[in-house]
Scaffold this active site. Structure first.
Site, PDB file in Angstrom:
ATOM      1  CG  ASP A 119      -1.855  -1.107   1.343  1.00 40.43           C
ATOM      2  OD1 ASP A 119      -1.858  -1.952   0.430  1.00 40.43           O
ATOM      3  OD2 ASP A 119      -2.608  -1.176   2.341  1.00 40.43           O
ATOM      4  CG  ASP A 207      -3.499   4.298  -0.214  1.00 43.63           C
ATOM      5  OD1 ASP A 207      -3.184   5.460   0.113  1.00 43.63           O
ATOM      6  OD2 ASP A 207      -4.218   3.556   0.494  1.00 43.63           O
ATOM      7  CG  HIS A 256      -5.588  -0.629  -1.702  1.00 43.54           C
ATOM      8  ND1 HIS A 256      -5.326  -1.015  -0.425  1.00 43.54           N
ATOM      9  CD2 HIS A 256      -5.325   0.710  -1.749  1.00 43.54           C
ATOM     10  CE1 HIS A 256      -4.917   0.041   0.277  1.00 43.54           C
ATOM     11  NE2 HIS A 256      -4.921   1.102  -0.513  1.00 43.54           N
ATOM     12  CG  ASP A 258      -3.613  -5.275  -4.344  1.00 46.25           C
ATOM     13  OD1 ASP A 258      -4.567  -4.632  -3.882  1.00 46.25           O
ATOM     14  OD2 ASP A 258      -2.541  -5.443  -3.728  1.00 46.25           O
ATOM     15  NE  ARG A 275     -14.682  -5.573  -6.077  1.00 50.02           N
ATOM     16  CZ  ARG A 275     -13.837  -5.786  -5.079  1.00 50.02           C
ATOM     17  NH1 ARG A 275     -12.537  -5.681  -5.270  1.00 50.02           N
ATOM     18  NH2 ARG A 275     -14.274  -6.106  -3.885  1.00 50.02           N
ATOM     19  CB  CYS A 362      -2.003  -6.716   0.646  1.00 50.16           C
ATOM     20  SG  CYS A 362      -3.532  -6.619  -0.256  1.00 50.16           S
TER      21      CYS A 362
HETATM   22  N1  NVA Z   1     -10.764  -3.445  -2.569  1.00 50.60           N
HETATM   23  C1  NVA Z   1     -10.167  -4.573  -2.053  1.00 50.60           C
HETATM   24  C2  NVA Z   1      -8.961  -4.459  -1.223  1.00 50.60           C
HETATM   25  C3  NVA Z   1      -8.020  -5.459  -1.731  1.00 50.60           C
HETATM   26  C4  NVA Z   1      -6.662  -5.479  -1.297  1.00 50.60           C
HETATM   27  C5  NVA Z   1     -11.191  -5.532  -1.505  1.00 50.60           C
HETATM   28  O1  NVA Z   1     -11.745  -6.230  -2.320  1.00 50.60           O
HETATM   29  O2  NVA Z   1     -11.437  -5.601  -0.319  1.00 50.60           O
END
Ligand code: NVA
Length: 378
Positions: A119, A207, A256, A258, A275, A362
């Site tokens: 991050d 981030d 984020h 990932d 998504r 992460c």
């Molecule tokens: N947006 C993300 C964070 C992933 C590291 C989630 O699905 O919670």
């Protein structure tokens, strides 16, 4: 896919830091630690991320010691698994996260932790850039990595240690609309589709975990933790790169990239089926023959207790090289899919550490991957 034109940089014996992609062979990595990790007190950016029915609403403080010990056991084991494959692994130095943070512009009663280096640190070529961050409780997290970055700077004469301008994080950075506890998911999805996120355009915010590296191209998620000014800052900071802003309207909590969009190797990306990358952003990949595949369903219906992330940490995998990928051991559907896609899957147990800041991608940050700055979208 189209042939990639390669622009080479010459690594030398003293090269410590160099990484251009998410998939080149991994040689050196930072793995986070769970020590002293806290659930931070309420603040605007965090409140927007925590669902109304979450067990984390209204509680803050140091996480239970047994959960810290268990997370550290898993992170230590993961570090050993990587070392056994010949990868150099470094660990951060936690600061005292119970300390309040006070600047002339804001104060918060405690901090977060240093389990997810991804991050904070963005490695692009021979540079490691400390992100601005967008949560008050994470403002000083970069300090946990300074001992390592100082060491790399001494060992590697070509290493560029950079830090993006620290943001002021006054209330002007956050939209008050998101402060209500009773925002419906439908409302959140409408706002996400309209790119109406919790962070305003008061100042550049990003981030590092909103950025994916594809050689000459950087793909950056516009959402809660990265605003358009943050993306523009990255564009000006990396003038030799093409920086592409993307967003994923199906995500009611867009932080984020990932667990949403996961490059596996040149030509192949997993995309979270809830998504999907919108049609207007797909051209870059489609014109260059990249395949965007819906990720397998997660193996779990709910995240573990006191976890900020969604069940889609299933796709938060760490690619070791274009044929090998680490997948969380309980994520059997994701593992099967990657196996079918021709990858060797290395199972890694990490679920009990998810609550500390995420999954396998992460909890790591690249220091070195063997490769050069390649143009994958000529
Ligand atoms: N947006 C993300 C964070 C992933 C590291 C989630 O699905 O919670």
């Amino acid at each position: 896919m189209a042939d990639a034109a390669t622009e080479t940089t010459q690594a030398t014996e003293t090269t410590v830091v160099e990484s251009w992609t998410e998939w080149d062979p991994l040689a050196h990595v930072i793995v986070g630690r769970a020590d002293d990790c806290h659930i931070p007190p309420a603040e605007p950016a965090l409140d927007a991320k925590v669902p109304a029915d979450s067990d984390m609403r209204g509680q803050w403080g140091r996480r239970p010691q047994e959960s810290i010990d268990r997370a550290n056991e898993l992170l230590d084991r993961f570090a050993d698994q990587l070392r056994a494959r010949g990868i150099r692994v470094d660990r951060p130095t936690p600061i005292d996260f119970s300390e309040p943070v006070r600047t002339p512009d804001f104060e918060t009663a405690s901090q977060f932790g240093c389990m997810p280096p991804r991050d904070v640190l963005l490695t692009v070529g021979r540079e490691i850039l400390e992100a601005t961050m967008s949560y008050r409780c994470r403002w000083f997290e970069y300090l946990c990595y300074r001992p390592l970055l100082q060491r790399y700077w001494e060992e590697d004469p070509n290493f560029r240690h950079e830090a993006a301008p620290k943001p002021r994080l006054t209330d002007a950075d956050y939209r008050p609309d998101y402060l209500s506890e009773s925002i419906s998911i439908a409302q959140r999805l409408d706002w996400a589709a309209a790119k109406h996120f919790v962070t305003t355009e008061e100042e550049p915010l990003f981030d590092a975990a909103d950025v994916l590296r594809f050689g000459r191209d950087l793909v950056v998620q516009h959402g809660f933790t990265t605003n358009l000014k943050g993306i523009e800052w990255l564009r000006r900071h990396f003038p030799e790169h093409r920086v592409h802003a993307v967003n994923f309207p199906g995500d009611p909590y867009p932080i984020h990239i990932d667990a949403t969009f996961t490059p596996i190797r040149p030509g192949l990306i997993l995309n979270n089926p809830q998504r999907r990358l919108p049609a207007e952003c797909r051209g870059l990949f489609e014109r260059n023959g990249w395949e965007i595949v819906d990720a397998a369903q997660p193996a779990h219906n709910t995240p573990p207790p006191l976890c900020y992330s969604s069940v889609w940490l299933s796709m938060n995998v760490l690619v070791l090289d274009p044929k090998t990928v680490c997948v969380e051991a309980s994520e059997v559907y994701q593992a099967e899919q990657l196996d079918r896609l021709g990858m060797e899957v290395v199972p890694v147990e990490l679920r009990d550490a998810y609550a500390f800041g995420g999954g396998l991608h992460c909890c790591t940050a690249d220091v070195r991957r063997i490769g050069s700055c390649t143009d994958h979208f000529p």
